[in-house]
Design an enzyme around this catalytic site. Sequence first.
Site: not given
Lengths: 130, 395
Positions: A35, A104
Amino acid sequence: MALYSEKVMDHFRNPRNVGVIEDADGVGEVGNAKCGDIMKMYLKIEDGIITDAKFETFGCGSAIASSSMATELIKGRPVSEALQLTNKAVAEALDGLPAHKIHCSVLAEEAIKNALDDYYARHPDIAREE
Amino acid sequence: MIIYADNAATTPMSEAAIRAMTPYLRECCGNPSSLYALGQAAREALDSARERIARCINAEPRSIIFTSGGSESDNQAILSAAANGKAKGKTHVITTSIEHHAVLHTAKKLQKQGFDVTYLPVGENGIVDINELEKAIRPDTCLVSVMTANNEIGTIQPVAQIGELCKERGVCFHTDAVQAVGHLPVDVAAQKIDMLSASAHKFHGPKGVGFLYAARGVKLVPLIEGGAQERNLRAGTENVAGIAAMAAALEESVANMHKNAKKLTRLRDKLIRGLSLIPHSALNGDAEKRLPSNVNFCFEGIEGESLLLLLDDKGISASSGSACTSGSLDPSHVLLAIGRPHAVAHGSLRLSLGEDANDEEVEYIISAVSEVVAYLRGFSPVWRDLNSGKGKFIL
């Protein structure tokens, strides 16, 4: 408007607490290379206080900035407080992240929790404070 | 140092293009559909642009229709060929796995309408195997769409061979030549191309304008309904200034093509040699059959967006096929198609040089990229695992 806030760029360009703690009390790793994001957190814990935190990150600008900010937010704080750290707090401390980069900050939260899980696993005598 | 190395994304307008454009912004503001002199002067500008553009690709002027750019041209070409095919009961389309999204998403749309689409794989070098294409053609194939040159890895496809094959088999051949027009020789007659898409801003023209070439006998279906502009094939008042600029830009690009290609090929190869010295890196795409301006690398252990941001800090504008730069979760479909695993594809860098590039800039790019890659690897857990033997190097 630029993609990232000044604060994100500052933490990306000058990441705080980069590196490894060889004798860490807890190590956490989340994400996967497929990813495009991997965060690894190292924590040094003494008497329930996170005395040092370091990170290594493979990822985009906001992943690096989120790791940097997350370590800043928990350094010197009690473990009990670090366990409460949310991705929202990380994103807010960075003056916000673009919508598609919120993950994130989620990774940063998870990396810290993962490192604390490791800490508790290594110290079964210590009661988890949540 | 400021280096714009993203010419595959877009190019600055040339002086010639700006000069050609400005009269039509104000003084000669007429609508080409108007009868009075000012309108007719605009009409003449369109006619002249059409003739000059046609000459650049060895086409008849009437085969050129002006559009808003490469994406519109791709959409119209594919949807037209599909409609023509369907009218004859042919509902099979062949394209490749490395096309631009303007082609791929249009092909997906056709699938939803009941078309069968074959996405040809490419080899590790990013080039379509003509034998695979030959095997894929069926009696019900109505269109083959293969790009002339790839926008990410710069690989050049065997267009003339594909054109020959399609002609033999009676299948319409469309090529997305957005990256090629103005940079590589294009001859629609010699290469037996039935339809071709181009975009002005890739060869120093303005953004928002392009053209579609459709050979005589290839029926086009309009995407936009309205007035009778472009022989009823593309309604809407023509972008006169943009079209005039596109023609000037293309003529200049074609006139300097040989000289520019020679210069850029040397600089490209120097850049490739320099970046190859970075450990665990690899060039993406064929080393020779590639656009003179295109360099695309993967660097193991790092992620592309952070690389781009740090290069930007050093004055270098480039792009990457990492997921983070595309807004999707997956890295570049082109890098995956040439067999790069996800983790490696995230660490890609595309540098596309401009004609004004020089040795000093190339040397600066090599040192800046080497420095930033080493810096990012310095705190990458992926790189640590690769070096400690926990992970396996791929490159």
